[in-house]
Write an enzyme that holds these catalytic residues in place. Sequence first.
Site, PDB file in Angstrom:
ATOM      1  N   SER A  93      56.294 -72.550  -0.727  1.00 36.59           N
ATOM      2  CA  SER A  93      56.757 -73.731  -0.737  1.00 36.59           C
ATOM      3  C   SER A  93      58.299 -73.762  -0.834  1.00 36.59           C
ATOM      4  CB  SER A  93      56.438 -74.963  -1.614  1.00 36.59           C
ATOM      5  OG  SER A  93      56.525 -74.339  -3.082  1.00 36.59           O
ATOM      6  N   ARG A  94      58.777 -72.631  -1.493  1.00 41.44           N
ATOM      7  CA  ARG A  94      60.299 -72.641  -1.773  1.00 41.44           C
ATOM      8  C   ARG A  94      60.774 -71.304  -2.170  1.00 41.44           C
ATOM      9  NH1 ARG A  94      60.001 -73.817  -7.637  1.00 41.44           N
ATOM     10  NH2 ARG A  94      57.824 -74.529  -7.805  1.00 41.44           N
ATOM     11  N   ASN A 119      52.720 -63.740  -3.605  1.00 42.32           N
ATOM     12  CA  ASN A 119      53.922 -64.171  -3.931  1.00 42.32           C
ATOM     13  C   ASN A 119      54.102 -65.271  -5.073  1.00 42.32           C
ATOM     14  OD1 ASN A 119      57.115 -64.623  -3.607  1.00 42.32           O
ATOM     15  ND2 ASN A 119      56.373 -66.575  -3.215  1.00 42.32           N
ATOM     16  N   TYR A 137      55.035 -62.272 -18.728  1.00 43.36           N
ATOM     17  CA  TYR A 137      55.444 -62.265 -17.476  1.00 43.36           C
ATOM     18  C   TYR A 137      55.595 -60.711 -17.018  1.00 43.36           C
ATOM     19  CZ  TYR A 137      58.469 -62.771 -13.257  1.00 43.36           C
ATOM     20  OH  TYR A 137      59.146 -62.949 -12.126  1.00 43.36           O
ATOM     21  N   ALA A 138      56.077 -59.877 -17.939  1.00 44.38           N
ATOM     22  CA  ALA A 138      56.092 -58.461 -17.798  1.00 44.38           C
ATOM     23  C   ALA A 138      54.865 -57.761 -17.677  1.00 44.38           C
ATOM     24  CB  ALA A 138      57.252 -57.909 -18.670  1.00 44.38           C
ATOM     25  N   LYS A 160      53.293 -58.718 -14.277  1.00 43.28           N
ATOM     26  CA  LYS A 160      53.713 -58.045 -13.135  1.00 43.28           C
ATOM     27  C   LYS A 160      53.430 -56.520 -13.271  1.00 43.28           C
ATOM     28  CE  LYS A 160      55.541 -61.360 -11.215  1.00 43.28           C
ATOM     29  NZ  LYS A 160      55.193 -62.184  -9.811  1.00 43.28           N
TER      30      LYS A 160
END
Length: 250
Positions: free
Chosen positions: A19-20, A94, A158-159, A162
């Site tokens: 979307s962005r 993504n 988050y890390a 990922k």
Amino acid sequence: MNATAHSLQGKVALVTGASRGIGRAIAVQLARRGASVACVATSAERAQATAEACTAAGGKGVAYGVDVGVTAAVAELVAKVQADFGGLDILVNNAGITRDQLLLRMSEEDFDAVIQTNLKGTWNFTKAATRTLMKCSGRIVNIGSVVGVTGNAGQANYAASKAGVFGLTRSVAKELASRKVCCNAVAPGYIDTDMTAAIDPQAKEALLASIPLGRTGSPEDIALLVDYLCGPGGAYITGQTFVVDGGLSL
Ligand code: NDP
């Protein structure tokens, strides 16, 4: 074929988080090459503008909505995309979120939410698309983050998510190589999107000062590498993580 002027005409791509930001730039770049693009966000309405931009760019864009963290819903959506387009050649995982907090203050809910969207979401789409990708020597590109390589204070969830994406990428690459499916990851640094818009100006200035190339990245900086990996130049590359951060992590 010239890898910089390749065509993705006849290919079907699915891009999550379209979307962005980075996802939108990837979707439009693949459409510029002639690919049909399934643009996925949390709702079809949110991805509609990107789908229209894809169609305007030369591909056929269609918007879809799903929570990437919900396994059954993702399987249904991938089946629908395949039925709508008649196949699937390229998967770009993504979609991602942050819930930043220092470890001592981080809630279990914020840890789980980030893992669910960033890591499990990637696994959900990869699993759902694998059978089809195996039939067409497909490509998978996972969007990680440089902090999955370096770690970052305030981003343990988050890390970890990922870093998990990088391990998943290497494992999928090994598992699907015999079927000529290439699976790679991109690790962006600081890219100008809604995700980084909330960073306070002082922290932004300090970050900018630590980027050797002297500028923040644009979504297009990431989209051009994804485009390369999905084209003929990516045919002999698999299991790799490409850092695109202007030298931030050096
Ligand atoms: P944005 O916040 O701008 O966009 C996030 C996208 O993900 C939106 O399309 C959003 O959809 C979608 N999304 C979020 N959660 C879900 C969900 N549960 N189900 C479906 N879609 C979802 O992010 P960026 O463009 O900045 O980031 C894109 C990717 O790049 C992420 O994986 C991010 O971690 C990574 N990245 C970004 C960096 C940066 O500096 N910006 C740096 C390193 C990595 P909707 O609009 O419907 O909410």
